[in-house]
Design a protein around this motif. Structure first.
Motif, PDB file in Angstrom:
ATOM      1  N   PRO A  91       0.813  -1.220   0.000  1.00 19.43           N
ATOM      2  CA  PRO A  91       0.000   0.000   0.000  1.00 19.43           C
ATOM      3  C   PRO A  91       0.848   1.271   0.000  1.00 19.43           C
ATOM      4  N   THR A  92       0.250   2.324  -0.534  1.00 22.80           N
ATOM      5  CA  THR A  92       0.881   3.634  -0.497  1.00 22.80           C
ATOM      6  C   THR A  92       0.765   4.198   0.915  1.00 22.80           C
ATOM      7  N   TYR A  93       1.289   5.383   1.123  1.00 23.32           N
ATOM      8  CA  TYR A  93       1.238   6.002   2.445  1.00 23.32           C
ATOM      9  C   TYR A  93      -0.194   6.217   2.921  1.00 23.32           C
ATOM     10  N   ASP A  94      -1.151   6.328   1.990  1.00 19.76           N
ATOM     11  CA  ASP A  94      -2.548   6.502   2.396  1.00 19.76           C
ATOM     12  C   ASP A  94      -3.330   5.189   2.298  1.00 19.76           C
ATOM     13  N   GLU A  95      -2.592   4.065   2.292  1.00 24.87           N
ATOM     14  CA  GLU A  95      -3.152   2.712   2.339  1.00 24.87           C
ATOM     15  C   GLU A  95      -3.845   2.254   1.061  1.00 24.87           C
ATOM     16  N   ALA A  96      -3.663   2.956  -0.041  1.00 23.76           N
ATOM     17  CA  ALA A  96      -4.210   2.508  -1.324  1.00 23.76           C
ATOM     18  C   ALA A  96      -3.274   1.452  -1.906  1.00 23.76           C
ATOM     19  N   PRO A  97      -3.804   0.473  -2.630  1.00 22.96           N
ATOM     20  CA  PRO A  97      -2.929  -0.542  -3.214  1.00 22.96           C
ATOM     21  C   PRO A  97      -1.974   0.044  -4.254  1.00 22.96           C
ATOM     22  N   ALA A  98      -0.762  -0.470  -4.267  1.00 25.21           N
ATOM     23  CA  ALA A  98       0.249  -0.057  -5.247  1.00 25.21           C
ATOM     24  C   ALA A  98       1.100  -1.265  -5.572  1.00 25.21           C
ATOM     25  N   TRP A  99       1.553  -1.313  -6.804  1.00 28.91           N
ATOM     26  CA  TRP A  99       2.386  -2.418  -7.261  1.00 28.91           C
ATOM     27  C   TRP A  99       3.751  -1.863  -7.634  1.00 28.91           C
ATOM     28  N   ARG A 100       4.785  -2.594  -7.207  1.00 24.40           N
ATOM     29  CA  ARG A 100       6.166  -2.123  -7.337  1.00 24.40           C
ATOM     30  C   ARG A 100       7.042  -3.199  -7.958  1.00 24.40           C
ATOM     31  N   VAL A 101       8.051  -2.737  -8.670  1.00 24.01           N
ATOM     32  CA  VAL A 101       9.109  -3.615  -9.133  1.00 24.01           C
ATOM     33  C   VAL A 101      10.392  -3.107  -8.488  1.00 24.01           C
ATOM     34  N   ARG A 102      11.011  -3.981  -7.703  1.00 20.17           N
ATOM     35  CA  ARG A 102      12.211  -3.595  -6.950  1.00 20.17           C
ATOM     36  C   ARG A 102      12.012  -2.267  -6.230  1.00 20.17           C
ATOM     37  N   ASP A 103      10.896  -2.149  -5.566  1.00 17.33           N
ATOM     38  CA  ASP A 103      10.531  -1.025  -4.705  1.00 17.33           C
ATOM     39  C   ASP A 103      10.258   0.284  -5.452  1.00 17.33           C
ATOM     40  N   LYS A 104      10.008   0.210  -6.747  1.00 15.15           N
ATOM     41  CA  LYS A 104       9.627   1.388  -7.532  1.00 15.15           C
ATOM     42  C   LYS A 104       8.195   1.200  -8.007  1.00 15.15           C
ATOM     43  N   SER A 105       7.305   2.089  -7.583  1.00 15.99           N
ATOM     44  CA  SER A 105       5.902   1.988  -7.984  1.00 15.99           C
ATOM     45  C   SER A 105       5.759   2.153  -9.490  1.00 15.99           C
ATOM     46  N   PHE A 106       4.898   1.310 -10.066  1.00 24.58           N
ATOM     47  CA  PHE A 106       4.615   1.479 -11.486  1.00 24.58           C
ATOM     48  C   PHE A 106       3.118   1.637 -11.755  1.00 24.58           C
ATOM     49  N   VAL A 107       2.248   1.093 -10.932  1.00 26.19           N
ATOM     50  CA  VAL A 107       0.806   1.364 -10.990  1.00 26.19           C
ATOM     51  C   VAL A 107       0.264   1.404  -9.564  1.00 26.19           C
ATOM     52  N   TRP A 108      -0.776   2.209  -9.362  1.00 22.34           N
ATOM     53  CA  TRP A 108      -1.329   2.380  -8.021  1.00 22.34           C
ATOM     54  C   TRP A 108      -2.752   2.919  -8.105  1.00 22.34           C
ATOM     55  N   GLU A 109      -3.521   2.632  -7.056  1.00 28.55           N
ATOM     56  CA  GLU A 109      -4.844   3.240  -6.946  1.00 28.55           C
ATOM     57  C   GLU A 109      -4.632   4.697  -6.594  1.00 28.55           C
ATOM     58  N   ARG A 110      -5.367   5.592  -7.256  1.00 31.42           N
ATOM     59  CA  ARG A 110      -5.123   7.021  -7.040  1.00 31.42           C
ATOM     60  C   ARG A 110      -6.446   7.800  -6.943  1.00 31.42           C
ATOM     61  N   PRO A 111      -7.101   7.724  -5.783  1.00 28.28           N
ATOM     62  CA  PRO A 111      -8.307   8.537  -5.620  1.00 28.28           C
ATOM     63  C   PRO A 111      -7.972  10.012  -5.797  1.00 28.28           C
ATOM     64  N   LEU A 112      -8.899  10.740  -6.365  1.00 25.49           N
ATOM     65  CA  LEU A 112      -8.675  12.176  -6.551  1.00 25.49           C
ATOM     66  C   LEU A 112      -8.814  12.900  -5.224  1.00 25.49           C
ATOM     67  N   ARG A 113      -7.952  13.874  -5.030  1.00 24.45           N
ATOM     68  CA  ARG A 113      -7.974  14.686  -3.814  1.00 24.45           C
ATOM     69  C   ARG A 113      -8.855  15.917  -4.047  1.00 24.45           C
ATOM     70  N   ARG A 114      -9.203  16.583  -2.967  1.00 28.51           N
ATOM     71  CA  ARG A 114     -10.126  17.722  -3.026  1.00 28.51           C
ATOM     72  C   ARG A 114      -9.689  18.763  -4.061  1.00 28.51           C
ATOM     73  N   GLY A 115      -8.428  19.149  -4.070  1.00 24.27           N
ATOM     74  CA  GLY A 115      -7.942  20.152  -5.017  1.00 24.27           C
ATOM     75  C   GLY A 115      -8.065  19.687  -6.460  1.00 24.27           C
ATOM     76  N   LEU A 153     -10.329  17.472  -7.540  1.00 27.09           N
ATOM     77  CA  LEU A 153     -11.764  17.499  -7.843  1.00 27.09           C
ATOM     78  C   LEU A 153     -12.211  18.911  -8.193  1.00 27.09           C
ATOM     79  N   ASP A 154     -11.704  19.868  -7.431  1.00 22.91           N
ATOM     80  CA  ASP A 154     -12.040  21.271  -7.706  1.00 22.91           C
ATOM     81  C   ASP A 154     -11.500  21.701  -9.072  1.00 22.91           C
ATOM     82  N   ALA A 155     -10.258  21.308  -9.376  1.00 23.85           N
ATOM     83  CA  ALA A 155      -9.633  21.701 -10.641  1.00 23.85           C
ATOM     84  C   ALA A 155     -10.356  21.077 -11.836  1.00 23.85           C
ATOM     85  N   LEU A 156     -10.808  19.843 -11.694  1.00 24.17           N
ATOM     86  CA  LEU A 156     -11.481  19.157 -12.791  1.00 24.17           C
ATOM     87  C   LEU A 156     -12.947  19.546 -12.924  1.00 24.17           C
TER      88      LEU A 156
END
Length: 130
Positions: free
Chosen positions: A21-45, A47-50
């Motif tokens: 998991p990432t620092y906010d507990e979302a799933p993330a997949w890594r190769v040799r400890d480098k993230s390459f794909v991850w769950e990324r919920p949108l943050r408030r800012g 959402l506002d920008a989009l």
């Protein structure tokens, strides 16, 4: 369309991939400890920008080889790929998971893995697949 189980299956099928998991507990997949794909919920800012264009379904973050690849994906299929100001200048795209098919997801996750895997590991994997 694709699901988190598809992401997990594809990612964990690649050499030396782990799920952590990432620092906010979302799933993330890594190769040799480098993230390459991850769950990324949108943050408030973001959402506002989009505004009204903000998706409400599951969002996958994926590394891409470079900014040109990012721009090409977004230009080619803006209903699936997008970005936010947070990712400006960063080689990653955001993906509406419920709008991508499994074949395209497989290609995206695999290319993200290649973008982050050590060169020798990536070369060995390519040779194995040839």
């Amino acid at each position: 369309m694709a699901t988190w189980e598809d992401v997990r299956r594809i990612a964990l099928g690649l050499p030396e991939t782990t799920e952590r998991p990432t620092y906010d507990e979302a799933p993330a997949w890594r190769v040799r400890d480098k993230s390459f794909v991850w769950e990324r919920p949108l943050r408030r800012g973001e959402l506002d920008a989009l505004g009204d264009a903000a998706p409400d379904g599951p969002i996958l973050g994926a590394r891409v080889p470079d900014l040109g690849a990012k721009e090409a994906l977004i230009a080619d299929d803006p209903d699936v790929y997008f970005t936010t100001p947070h990712f400006d200048g960063y080689p990653a795209v955001l993906v509406r998971l419920d709008r991508i098919d499994v074949d395209e997801l497989t290609e995206l996750v695999t290319e993200a893995w290649y973008a982050r895997a050590p060169k020798r590991l990536a070369t060995a994997h390519r040779a194995e697949k040839a």
